[in-house]
Enzyme design. Structure first.
Site, short mmCIF file in Angstrom:
data_model
loop_
_atom_site.label_atom_id
_atom_site.label_comp_id
_atom_site.label_asym_id
_atom_site.label_seq_id
_atom_site.Cartn_x
_atom_site.Cartn_y
_atom_site.Cartn_z
N GLU A 232 0.82 -1.20 0.00
CA GLU A 232 0.00 0.00 0.00
C GLU A 232 0.86 1.26 0.00
O GLU A 232 0.66 2.18 -0.79
CB GLU A 232 -0.92 0.00 1.22
CG GLU A 232 -1.82 1.21 1.32
CD GLU A 232 -2.73 1.30 0.11
OE1 GLU A 232 -2.49 2.19 -0.74
OE2 GLU A 232 -3.64 0.47 -0.01
N ASP A 236 1.18 3.92 -3.20
CA ASP A 236 0.77 5.32 -3.06
C ASP A 236 1.88 6.27 -3.46
O ASP A 236 1.66 7.22 -4.22
CB ASP A 236 0.36 5.60 -1.60
CG ASP A 236 -0.91 4.89 -1.19
OD1 ASP A 236 -1.67 4.47 -2.07
OD2 ASP A 236 -1.14 4.76 0.03
N SER A 431 -6.97 1.71 -4.19
CA SER A 431 -5.81 2.34 -3.57
C SER A 431 -4.92 3.03 -4.60
O SER A 431 -4.23 4.00 -4.26
CB SER A 431 -4.96 1.29 -2.84
OG SER A 431 -5.48 1.01 -1.57
N ASP A 469 -17.04 9.13 -19.54
CA ASP A 469 -18.18 8.47 -18.92
C ASP A 469 -18.08 6.96 -19.10
O ASP A 469 -17.95 6.46 -20.23
CB ASP A 469 -19.47 8.99 -19.56
CG ASP A 469 -20.71 8.66 -18.74
OD1 ASP A 469 -20.56 8.12 -17.63
OD2 ASP A 469 -21.82 8.95 -19.22
N ILE A 470 -18.10 6.23 -18.01
CA ILE A 470 -18.03 4.76 -18.05
C ILE A 470 -19.45 4.22 -17.98
O ILE A 470 -20.17 4.46 -16.99
CB ILE A 470 -17.20 4.21 -16.87
CG1 ILE A 470 -15.85 4.94 -16.79
CG2 ILE A 470 -17.00 2.69 -17.03
CD1 ILE A 470 -15.00 4.86 -18.02
N GLY A 481 -23.97 3.46 -16.14
CA GLY A 481 -24.82 3.99 -17.20
C GLY A 481 -24.42 5.41 -17.49
O GLY A 481 -23.48 5.95 -16.89
N GLY A 483 -23.89 9.28 -17.40
CA GLY A 483 -23.87 10.19 -16.25
C GLY A 483 -23.31 9.52 -15.01
O GLY A 483 -22.67 8.47 -15.07
N ASP A 485 -22.86 7.32 -11.77
CA ASP A 485 -23.38 6.04 -11.29
C ASP A 485 -22.57 5.61 -10.08
O ASP A 485 -21.49 6.14 -9.81
CB ASP A 485 -23.37 4.97 -12.38
CG ASP A 485 -21.99 4.75 -12.99
OD1 ASP A 485 -21.09 4.30 -12.26
OD2 ASP A 485 -21.82 5.02 -14.19
#
Length: 548
Positions: A232, A236, A431, A469-470, A481, A483, A485
């Protein structure tokens, strides 16, 4: 001292599922605790200031602890034989030391030793909520030292389909020019550590000078490499460091307790010698696993950070919409669900050079490779800046804050090539998204000439400009969808387009303190989490230079 009747810190205190009582805590052994106090005045907007030190001084004067509250608590502490270690008015904290017997008498608890797994590491805990001795006290932290968070990284178990350096991900996401110069990025860690030689080797392999990295010990925490959480810490630093190499990095190491987590965030937010402009947090736990008092105290620290102009990026979790809760019910992860932070969800990214060929919601649950967290808070009400986002109601009907806000590559099977404990690894998880966005914010700050600060209202207000947008995939209970989500938020970044949109937008004001938690019984507690190191992929890829 106030004659107001003391009250319990929370009406739904519970021990972690599976906690086993081992015996009482020795009455003459000492413990250090942190008392968190209310603000002198309701949090508002700070006056513009030419210097960060003046801004911090203004904050302490307006919104620090009330001197009268501090005086009353000091009287209480003396009566109970508690030693004051430090008083930090700006951070609204009194740090105390006392014997277990004195602390039990002062705060109405019975301290004992507990373990979460047979033969595992024991911790000091309490079966009761601390009694708050005065209306000025928000929480007493450190009496219960259960682990409160888990790191949100995933080491690839199967052979990754593709591997990226952070530089390649930045290219795919069209990061604007810049190196983070003039920015200070605070990184919060609740375990693990880094080795300087590993950082030097890694950044040299990318053709970069090793960024300035400073370790800061908070309470009993310190840079202690050699454990599972090293992945971690290194992830980072290496992701953010590669994309903002001229920024200064300050890594705050604290114990994985409510006390450690609060003090690390508060210290990073209020530091006048190393004032952060961005803060990255890749640790968290289900909302239902937190005591209300601990969460309320944490929330005030995050509100402080936002008011002081710090953009806080937080990983949304790696266990899908359930966040690992055994019931399988949709559960948001905290502190990602805080309205004062940018919650970071995850995608599966495919592309080469500057061209993205595919990007969908990260969900590799079938292969035990994790899935992005996301959902709706059962604690924090829907913020005004999400009012047009069509956030669904939380289980039970509560109209809550939607998680995440933004997203980025997180699938370990399209993971990041990093170096951990002298080994080359492929690591993913949300992460990775928190430091990725921290670096992007640092570059944006550099180009804007001012800190983005509490960015949510501004990002939701640019009408989708600067976001990819995914629209495909799910994280369990929620489906992507058009916009916003509850899988990938507004989407992944187009960094240059986002900068252009922000150059025409006014900075966001700091948010008002969060509304009170929803009334009613607490959600069912979640099982305790312990990170188990994943098998390392073979062969281990070496961090490539530019170009896959």
């Amino acid at each position: 001292m106030s004659k107001t009747k003391p009250t319990a810190a929370t009406s739904h205190w519970h021990l972690p599922v599976g906690a086993r009582y081992l015996g009482p805590h020795a009455p003459d052994e000492t413990l250090d605790v942190t008392v968190v106090l209310r603000r002198m005045n309701p949090l508002g907007t700070l006056a513009p200031s030419a210097s960060r030190s003046a801004r911090h001084a203004d904050f302490t004067t307006r919104y620090g602890a009330d001197p009268a509250d501090v005086t009353r608590l000091r009287d209480f502490n003396r009566r109970h034989g508690l030693q004051e270690l430090a008083c930090e008015p700006g951070q609204r904290t009194l740090h105390l030391r006392g014997t277990a017997h004195s602390l039990q008498q002062a705060f109405g608890v019975q301290l004992g030793h507990y373990e979460l797994t047979p033969g595992g590491t024991s911790y000091v805990g309490s079966a009761q909520a601390p009694t708050l001795p005065d209306p000025a006290v928000i929480a007493v932290l450190g009496l219960d030292r259960r682990p409160v968070a888990q790191p949100h990284f995933r080491i690839a178990q199967a052979q990754p389909s593709t591997t990226y350096t952070p530089l390649q991900v930045g290219q795919l996401y069209n990061f604007p020019t810049g190196d983070g110069s003039g920015q200070i990025i605070a990184i919060i860690e609740l375990g693990g550590g880094y080795v300087q030689a590993d950082l030097d080797t890694y950044f040299s392999g990318l053709g970069l000078k090793t960024p300035s990295v400073t370790a800061v010990s908070v309470d009993s925490g310190s840079n202690q490499p050699g454990g599972a959480a090293d992945a971690e810490v290194m992830l980072d630093i290496e992701v953010a460091g590669a994309l903002a190499p001229a920024a200064k990095f300050v890594v705050y190491f604290a114990a994985n307790t409510d006390q450690g987590f609060y003090n690390a965030i508060s210290q990073a937010a209020h530091s006048s010698t190393q004032p952060a402009t961005v803060m990255s947090i890749s640790w968290g736990g289900p909302e239902s696993s937190w005591s209300a008092a601990s969460r309320n105290a944490m929330e005030t620290a995050l509100e402080d950070a936002a008011a002081l102009g710090v953009t806080v990026t937080v990983a949304a979790g790696d266990n899908g919409s359930s966040d690992g809760v055994s019931s399988g019910q949709p559960t948001a992860d905290y502190p990602a669900s805080s309205p004062s932070v940018l919650a970071c969800g995850g995608t599966k990214l495919m592309g080469r050079g500057s061209t993205i060929s595919s990007e969908v919601v990260w969900n590799e649950t079938a292969g035990n490779e994790g899935a992005t967290g996301g959902g709706v808070s059962a604690v924090f009400a829907l913020p005004t800046w999400q009012s047009a986002s069509k956030v669904p109601a939380a289980p039970g009907g509560f109209v809550g804050r939607g998680v995440p806000d933004i997203a980025g590559n997180a699938d370990p099977l399209t993971g990041y090539a990093v170096r951990v404990d002298r080994q080359n690894e492929v690591v993913g998880g949300t992460s990775a998204v928190a430091p990725l966005w921290a670096a992007l914010v640092a570059r944006i700050n550099q180009q804007l000439g001012h800190a983005l600060g509490a960015a949510n209202a501004t990002l939701y207000g640019v009408g989708g400009k600067g976001f990819r947008d995914i629209t495909q995939g799910n994280n369990g209970s929620y489906t992507a969808g058009p916009g916003w989500d509850a899988c990938t938020g507004l989407g992944s970044p187009n960094g240059q387009a986002l900068l252009s949109a922000l150059q025409g937008a006014a900075p966001s004001p700091a948010p008002a303190p969060s509304p009170a938690p929803a009334p009613g019984p607490a959600p069912a507690p979640s099982p305790p989490h312990k990170h188990k190191p994943k098998p390392k992929p073979k062969p281990k890829p070496k961090p490539p230079k530019e170009g896959k």
